[in-house]
Design a protein around this motif. Structure first.
Motif, mmCIF file in Angstrom:
data_model
loop_
_atom_site.group_PDB
_atom_site.id
_atom_site.type_symbol
_atom_site.label_atom_id
_atom_site.label_comp_id
_atom_site.label_asym_id
_atom_site.label_seq_id
_atom_site.Cartn_x
_atom_site.Cartn_y
_atom_site.Cartn_z
ATOM 1 N N PHE A 124 0.817 -1.218 0.000
ATOM 2 C CA PHE A 124 0.000 0.000 0.000
ATOM 3 C C PHE A 124 0.849 1.266 0.000
ATOM 4 O O PHE A 124 0.313 2.360 0.050
ATOM 5 N N LEU A 125 2.205 1.143 -0.047
ATOM 6 C CA LEU A 125 3.070 2.312 -0.083
ATOM 7 C C LEU A 125 4.082 2.167 -1.212
ATOM 8 O O LEU A 125 4.252 1.099 -1.782
ATOM 9 N N TYR A 126 4.733 3.274 -1.501
ATOM 10 C CA TYR A 126 5.747 3.292 -2.552
ATOM 11 C C TYR A 126 7.087 2.879 -1.954
ATOM 12 O O TYR A 126 7.704 3.637 -1.208
ATOM 13 N N ASP A 127 7.510 1.659 -2.257
ATOM 14 C CA ASP A 127 8.828 1.197 -1.827
ATOM 15 C C ASP A 127 9.822 1.679 -2.877
ATOM 16 O O ASP A 127 10.030 1.036 -3.912
ATOM 17 N N THR A 128 10.425 2.805 -2.624
ATOM 18 C CA THR A 128 11.238 3.477 -3.623
ATOM 19 C C THR A 128 12.659 3.652 -3.113
ATOM 20 O O THR A 128 13.068 3.001 -2.143
ATOM 21 N N SER A 129 13.404 4.546 -3.736
ATOM 22 C CA SER A 129 14.798 4.796 -3.355
ATOM 23 C C SER A 129 15.008 6.300 -3.217
ATOM 24 O O SER A 129 14.207 7.122 -3.699
ATOM 25 N N ILE A 130 16.115 6.658 -2.577
ATOM 26 C CA ILE A 130 16.431 8.079 -2.391
ATOM 27 C C ILE A 130 16.723 8.729 -3.738
ATOM 28 O O ILE A 130 16.378 9.897 -3.968
ATOM 29 N N ALA A 131 17.337 7.996 -4.640
ATOM 30 C CA ALA A 131 17.633 8.543 -5.961
ATOM 31 C C ALA A 131 16.347 8.887 -6.705
ATOM 32 O O ALA A 131 16.265 9.926 -7.384
ATOM 33 N N GLU A 132 15.330 8.057 -6.593
ATOM 34 C CA GLU A 132 14.052 8.348 -7.250
ATOM 35 C C GLU A 132 13.356 9.536 -6.601
ATOM 36 O O GLU A 132 12.700 10.325 -7.283
ATOM 37 N N LEU A 133 13.484 9.667 -5.275
ATOM 38 C CA LEU A 133 12.877 10.817 -4.619
ATOM 39 C C LEU A 133 13.590 12.112 -4.995
ATOM 40 O O LEU A 133 12.968 13.180 -5.038
ATOM 41 N N ALA A 134 14.895 12.028 -5.248
ATOM 42 C CA ALA A 134 15.634 13.235 -5.641
ATOM 43 C C ALA A 134 15.172 13.750 -6.995
ATOM 44 O O ALA A 134 15.271 14.958 -7.272
ATOM 45 N N ASN A 135 14.642 12.860 -7.824
ATOM 46 C CA ASN A 135 14.132 13.259 -9.139
ATOM 47 C C ASN A 135 12.635 12.964 -9.248
ATOM 48 O O ASN A 135 12.152 12.566 -10.318
ATOM 49 N N ALA A 136 11.931 13.130 -8.141
ATOM 50 C CA ALA A 136 10.523 12.736 -8.103
ATOM 51 C C ALA A 136 9.651 13.693 -8.899
ATOM 52 O O ALA A 136 9.930 14.891 -9.014
ATOM 53 N N ASP A 137 8.559 13.140 -9.424
ATOM 54 C CA ASP A 137 7.553 13.923 -10.122
ATOM 55 C C ASP A 137 6.528 14.452 -9.117
ATOM 56 O O ASP A 137 6.452 13.966 -7.979
ATOM 57 N N PRO A 138 5.714 15.408 -9.513
ATOM 58 C CA PRO A 138 4.741 15.983 -8.565
ATOM 59 C C PRO A 138 3.751 14.980 -7.997
ATOM 60 O O PRO A 138 3.231 15.192 -6.892
ATOM 61 N N TYR A 139 3.469 13.883 -8.729
ATOM 62 C CA TYR A 139 2.475 12.930 -8.199
ATOM 63 C C TYR A 139 2.979 12.226 -6.944
ATOM 64 O O TYR A 139 2.196 11.623 -6.197
ATOM 65 N N ASN A 175 28.377 5.915 -9.117
ATOM 66 C CA ASN A 175 29.298 6.938 -8.622
ATOM 67 C C ASN A 175 28.563 8.166 -8.079
ATOM 68 O O ASN A 175 29.183 9.209 -7.877
ATOM 69 N N ASP A 176 27.268 8.026 -7.833
ATOM 70 C CA ASP A 176 26.462 9.142 -7.340
ATOM 71 C C ASP A 176 26.019 8.844 -5.910
ATOM 72 O O ASP A 176 25.848 7.684 -5.525
ATOM 73 N N TYR A 177 25.807 9.906 -5.142
ATOM 74 C CA TYR A 177 25.411 9.761 -3.743
ATOM 75 C C TYR A 177 24.219 10.688 -3.464
ATOM 76 O O TYR A 177 24.371 11.743 -2.844
ATOM 77 N N PRO A 178 23.024 10.307 -3.881
ATOM 78 C CA PRO A 178 21.852 11.144 -3.603
ATOM 79 C C PRO A 178 21.518 11.141 -2.111
ATOM 80 O O PRO A 178 21.753 10.149 -1.403
ATOM 81 N N GLN A 179 20.949 12.256 -1.644
ATOM 82 C CA GLN A 179 20.637 12.426 -0.224
ATOM 83 C C GLN A 179 19.236 12.991 -0.067
ATOM 84 O O GLN A 179 18.678 13.584 -0.993
ATOM 85 N N ILE A 180 18.685 12.810 1.148
ATOM 86 C CA ILE A 180 17.395 13.389 1.493
ATOM 87 C C ILE A 180 17.374 13.680 2.989
ATOM 88 O O ILE A 180 17.924 12.907 3.809
ATOM 89 N N SER A 181 16.744 14.782 3.355
ATOM 90 C CA SER A 181 16.621 15.168 4.763
ATOM 91 C C SER A 181 15.390 14.499 5.363
ATOM 92 O O SER A 181 14.301 14.513 4.751
#
Length: 272
Positions: A124-139, A175-181
């Motif tokens: 029932f939830l979006y099991d995603t990654s930090i990289a996808e959230l860094a480039n997330a769409d408005p939906y 070689n990328d290190y995406p982050q989220i607060s």
């Protein structure tokens, strides 16, 4: 008149049959026996003939009894076999219809308890990654998401109150290190034993919460408000070890440069 004749004839026949039986059982000797009946002609029956008739009658009765026994025996045998087959069929039907015995329940190890820190598998939830959230769409805005990342940097106090803190989660993708607060409670941040930096592997966390593409409470910051925090892997310290093999090429080059310098000096002195 005819009726009288028929009656007389029947009486004579009955008398003859009775006399024959009487002679057969009453005269054991071989002499002739004569029986006379009033109003009927006399008939002579010899002892041998009567005995033969008796033996024939007895033989016929014995043969009838034997045939009856023989005919009764197969029927009885077939009946017994039929009953045996019926009992066997009933036994087989009972075995097939009977429910199998339940298997004994395995013994439960008291140490085998439910792990509340186990990673859930929820649809029932979006099991995603930090990289996808860094480039997330408005939906993805205001959606409940779940990410896994390493806690790095420092734990910062939040303006939301003393019971809240900011933690930075980082994920390595090639070689990328995406982050989220991530905004979480102090109780949740206390699960972190190491924060990632040079020489230290930070605690890996699984965070489930509401994702904000532009959070109205934090000046439009892209953040994640944690609802559940689970430790996936503990942090560790990796101190540096001196590898002498890595210095070997430098040492060789230094020796070669020194040798060339000496050769150059000798050539200069030779030209004077």
């Amino acid at each position: 008149m005819r009726m009288a004749k028929w009656l007389i004839t029947a009486a004579c026949a009955l008398a003859l049959s009775c006399s024959g039986l009487a002679v057969a059982f009453a005269a054991p000797d071989d002499g002739a026996a004569a029986v006379e009946v009033e109003g009927a002609p006399s008939v002579a029956v010899s002892g041998e003939g009567a005995a033969a008739e008796g033996e024939a009658a007895a033989g016929a009765e014995g043969a009838g009894a034997e045939s009856a026994d023989v005919s009764a025996t197969p029927e009885g045998g077939e009946g017994a076999d039929g009953e045996a087959d019926g009992e066997a069929a009933d036994g087989t039907a009972d075995d097939e219809g009977a429910e199998p015995e339940p298997e004994p329940e395995p013994e439960i190890d008291p140490k085998n308890r439910v792990n509340p820190q186990q990673m859930p598998d929820s649809s029932f939830l979006y099991d995603t990654s930090i990289a996808e959230l860094a480039n997330a769409d408005p939906y993805m805005n205001n959606q409940t998401v779940q990410v896994v990342g390493e806690a790095i940097g420092d734990i910062l106090a939040a303006v939301d109150g003393p019971s809240y803190a900011w933690v930075m989660l980082q994920e390595k993708v090639d070689n990328d290190y995406p982050q989220i607060s991530v905004l979480m409670t102090r109780t949740q941040s206390d699960l972190i034993d190491n924060l990632g930096r040079y020489g230290v592997q930070g605690t890996k966390l699984q965070v489930r919460g509401q994702f904000h593409l532009s959070c109205p409470q934090h000046d439009g910051l892209t953040d994640l408000h944690a609802e559940s925090v689970t430790v996936v892997a503990r942090g560790s310290v990796a101190p540096d070890h001196l590898e002498w093999k890595q210095f070997l090429p430098g040492v060789v080059l230094f020796v070669v440069a020194g040798a060339l310098l000496l050769v150059f000096r000798r050539l200069q002195e030779g030209q004077r």
